[in-house]
Design a protein around this motif. Structure first.
Motif, PDB file in Angstrom:
ATOM      1  N   THR A 144       0.827  -1.211   0.000  1.00  0.00           N
ATOM      2  CA  THR A 144       0.000   0.000   0.000  1.00  0.00           C
ATOM      3  C   THR A 144       0.861   1.261   0.000  1.00  0.00           C
ATOM      4  N   SER A 145       2.191   1.104  -0.059  1.00  0.00           N
ATOM      5  CA  SER A 145       3.059   2.278  -0.143  1.00  0.00           C
ATOM      6  C   SER A 145       4.306   1.906  -0.936  1.00  0.00           C
ATOM      7  N   ALA A 146       5.006   2.928  -1.407  1.00  0.00           N
ATOM      8  CA  ALA A 146       6.211   2.699  -2.204  1.00  0.00           C
ATOM      9  C   ALA A 146       7.273   1.948  -1.379  1.00  0.00           C
ATOM     10  N   PHE A 147       7.499   2.369  -0.125  1.00  0.00           N
ATOM     11  CA  PHE A 147       8.534   1.710   0.682  1.00  0.00           C
ATOM     12  C   PHE A 147       8.180   0.252   0.931  1.00  0.00           C
ATOM     13  N   SER A 148       6.890  -0.021   1.124  1.00  0.00           N
ATOM     14  CA  SER A 148       6.476  -1.407   1.339  1.00  0.00           C
ATOM     15  C   SER A 148       6.792  -2.238   0.093  1.00  0.00           C
ATOM     16  N   LEU A 149       6.503  -1.691  -1.098  1.00  0.00           N
ATOM     17  CA  LEU A 149       6.799  -2.444  -2.320  1.00  0.00           C
ATOM     18  C   LEU A 149       8.307  -2.625  -2.494  1.00  0.00           C
ATOM     19  N   LEU A 150       9.066  -1.540  -2.312  1.00  0.00           N
ATOM     20  CA  LEU A 150      10.522  -1.635  -2.510  1.00  0.00           C
ATOM     21  C   LEU A 150      11.127  -2.634  -1.528  1.00  0.00           C
ATOM     22  N   ASN A 151      10.578  -2.672  -0.303  1.00  0.00           N
ATOM     23  CA  ASN A 151      11.055  -3.635   0.697  1.00  0.00           C
ATOM     24  C   ASN A 151      10.714  -5.076   0.319  1.00  0.00           C
ATOM     25  N   SER A 152       9.779  -5.261  -0.609  1.00  0.00           N
ATOM     26  CA  SER A 152       9.351  -6.629  -0.932  1.00  0.00           C
ATOM     27  C   SER A 152      10.018  -7.205  -2.182  1.00  0.00           C
TER      28      SER A 152
ATOM     29  N   GLU B 144      11.611   5.476  -9.162  1.00  0.00           N
ATOM     30  CA  GLU B 144      10.807   6.680  -9.448  1.00  0.00           C
ATOM     31  C   GLU B 144       9.392   6.304  -9.888  1.00  0.00           C
ATOM     32  N   GLY B 145       9.301   5.260 -10.735  1.00  0.00           N
ATOM     33  CA  GLY B 145       7.989   4.808 -11.212  1.00  0.00           C
ATOM     34  C   GLY B 145       7.142   4.280 -10.066  1.00  0.00           C
ATOM     35  N   CYS B 146       7.804   3.607  -9.131  1.00  0.00           N
ATOM     36  CA  CYS B 146       7.107   3.050  -7.971  1.00  0.00           C
ATOM     37  C   CYS B 146       6.550   4.173  -7.096  1.00  0.00           C
ATOM     38  N   LEU B 147       7.372   5.198  -6.825  1.00  0.00           N
ATOM     39  CA  LEU B 147       6.904   6.340  -6.015  1.00  0.00           C
ATOM     40  C   LEU B 147       5.720   7.019  -6.707  1.00  0.00           C
ATOM     41  N   ALA B 148       5.829   7.216  -8.020  1.00  0.00           N
ATOM     42  CA  ALA B 148       4.754   7.888  -8.771  1.00  0.00           C
ATOM     43  C   ALA B 148       3.470   7.064  -8.708  1.00  0.00           C
ATOM     44  N   HIS B 149       3.611   5.744  -8.792  1.00  0.00           N
ATOM     45  CA  HIS B 149       2.434   4.872  -8.757  1.00  0.00           C
ATOM     46  C   HIS B 149       1.634   5.068  -7.462  1.00  0.00           C
ATOM     47  N   TYR B 150       2.348   5.253  -6.343  1.00  0.00           N
ATOM     48  CA  TYR B 150       1.664   5.431  -5.052  1.00  0.00           C
ATOM     49  C   TYR B 150       1.381   6.905  -4.752  1.00  0.00           C
ATOM     50  N   GLY B 151       1.659   7.785  -5.720  1.00  0.00           N
ATOM     51  CA  GLY B 151       1.403   9.210  -5.536  1.00  0.00           C
ATOM     52  C   GLY B 151       2.289   9.809  -4.459  1.00  0.00           C
ATOM     53  N   GLU B 152       3.515   9.265  -4.320  1.00  0.00           N
ATOM     54  CA  GLU B 152       4.429   9.759  -3.282  1.00  0.00           C
ATOM     55  C   GLU B 152       5.601  10.495  -3.933  1.00  0.00           C
ATOM     56  N   THR B 153       6.232  11.383  -3.171  1.00  0.00           N
ATOM     57  CA  THR B 153       7.435  12.035  -3.686  1.00  0.00           C
ATOM     58  C   THR B 153       8.559  11.843  -2.676  1.00  0.00           C
TER      59      THR B 153
ATOM     60  N   VAL C  35      25.654  -0.094  -5.965  1.00  0.00           N
ATOM     61  CA  VAL C  35      25.161   1.281  -5.885  1.00  0.00           C
ATOM     62  C   VAL C  35      24.218   1.410  -4.695  1.00  0.00           C
ATOM     63  N   LEU C  36      24.329   2.545  -4.003  1.00  0.00           N
ATOM     64  CA  LEU C  36      23.404   2.815  -2.901  1.00  0.00           C
ATOM     65  C   LEU C  36      22.374   3.855  -3.338  1.00  0.00           C
ATOM     66  N   PHE C  37      21.100   3.552  -3.104  1.00  0.00           N
ATOM     67  CA  PHE C  37      20.033   4.537  -3.268  1.00  0.00           C
ATOM     68  C   PHE C  37      19.558   4.936  -1.889  1.00  0.00           C
ATOM     69  N   ASP C  38      19.722   6.217  -1.586  1.00  0.00           N
ATOM     70  CA  ASP C  38      19.290   6.726  -0.295  1.00  0.00           C
ATOM     71  C   ASP C  38      18.018   7.542  -0.565  1.00  0.00           C
ATOM     72  N   ILE C  39      16.898   7.050  -0.063  1.00  0.00           N
ATOM     73  CA  ILE C  39      15.603   7.623  -0.438  1.00  0.00           C
ATOM     74  C   ILE C  39      14.929   8.221   0.799  1.00  0.00           C
ATOM     75  N   VAL C  40      14.685   9.525   0.727  1.00  0.00           N
ATOM     76  CA  VAL C  40      14.032  10.215   1.847  1.00  0.00           C
ATOM     77  C   VAL C  40      12.718  10.797   1.349  1.00  0.00           C
ATOM     78  N   LYS C  41      11.635  10.368   1.957  1.00  0.00           N
ATOM     79  CA  LYS C  41      10.324  10.856   1.526  1.00  0.00           C
ATOM     80  C   LYS C  41      10.149  12.328   1.893  1.00  0.00           C
ATOM     81  N   ASP C  42       9.521  13.088   0.958  1.00  0.00           N
ATOM     82  CA  ASP C  42       9.324  14.519   1.178  1.00  0.00           C
ATOM     83  C   ASP C  42       8.231  14.746   2.219  1.00  0.00           C
TER      84      ASP C  42
END
Ligand code: HEM
Length: 179
Positions: A90-98, A148-157, A172-179
């Motif tokens: 139900t959120s971008a972080f949940s999907l990325l974690n899965s 980026e596509g995942c964040l957009a899908h959940y309407g998150e930035t 590579v490290l992706f460091d992602i901080v929600k706005d």
């Protein structure tokens, strides 16, 4: 590399630049497959590199930028073709974690010869996620676009910071901080 990765790339090129360019890059690339891909077939990763370089020359867009745009496009395709893996989150972080322990595990069951990256995850806080990408195929910019596509899908930035951990681009490290 699975055929879906090629068929979706060619579809994106057709959508964004027209079929004539698809024809041109296939003609000029002299590919072992002859440029005929089926979604479940498996093809040499080198064909992807060849296609991207040809596309880069014709569009005067750098390969990393093309890969990132392609990742965003591909996530849209996943939401249509693999909705069962996405609806559980139900959120971008949940999907990325899965991805590592669920989505790509299921992908491997469907396509035993899939070549998938490894992701190590850290979540220092609710709004902060760290993804450590590792793959010999060095497609971190594709991962970037998928994120980026995942964040957009959940309407998150979020603000995404990419750091190369090795000179060859395989870690590579992706460091992602929600706005
Ligand atoms: C429903 C969601 C997803 C599905 C169904 C899926 C499926 C796949 C498939 C079929 C491949 C190609 C394997 C091959 O060519 O042999 C792949 C590769 C890849 N996936 Fe996923 N994936 C999903 C989500 C994601 C997300 C959100 C990321 C974001 C970081 C990601 C990162 C990658 C990368 C970077 C590759 C390229 C291979 C590599 O780097 O070694 N995937 N995935």
């Amino acid at each position: 590399m699975k055929g879906i990765v090629f068929t979706e790339l060619l579809e994106m090129v057709e959508d964004q630049y027209g079929y004539a360019l698809v024809d041109t890059i296939l003609d000029q690339s002299n590919l072992p497959s002859g440029g005929i891909y089926t979604a479940i077939g498996t093809y040499d990763h080198g064909e992807m590199v060849t296609l991207l370089h040809s596309l880069s020359q014709h569009t005067t867009t750098p390969v990393p930028e093309l890969l990132r745009a392609y990742g965003r496009y591909m996530f849209g395709s996943f939401t249509r073709n693999y909705y069962q893996f996405i609806e559980r989150s139900t959120s971008a972080f949940s999907l990325l974690n899965s991805i590592q322990h669920y989505i790509h595990v299921e992908v491997r069951k469907l396509y035993p010869d899939a070549e998938l990256p490894h992701f190590a995850m850290e979540q220092p806080s609710e709004n902060h996620l760290k993804m450590y990408y590792q793959s010999e195929r060095k497609l971190s910019d594709f991962a970037y676009g998928l994120i980026e596509g995942c964040l957009a899908h959940y309407g998150e930035t979020a603000t995404i910071r990419k750091t190369e951990l090795t000179p060859d681009g395989s870690q590579v490290l992706f460091d992602i901080v929600k706005d």
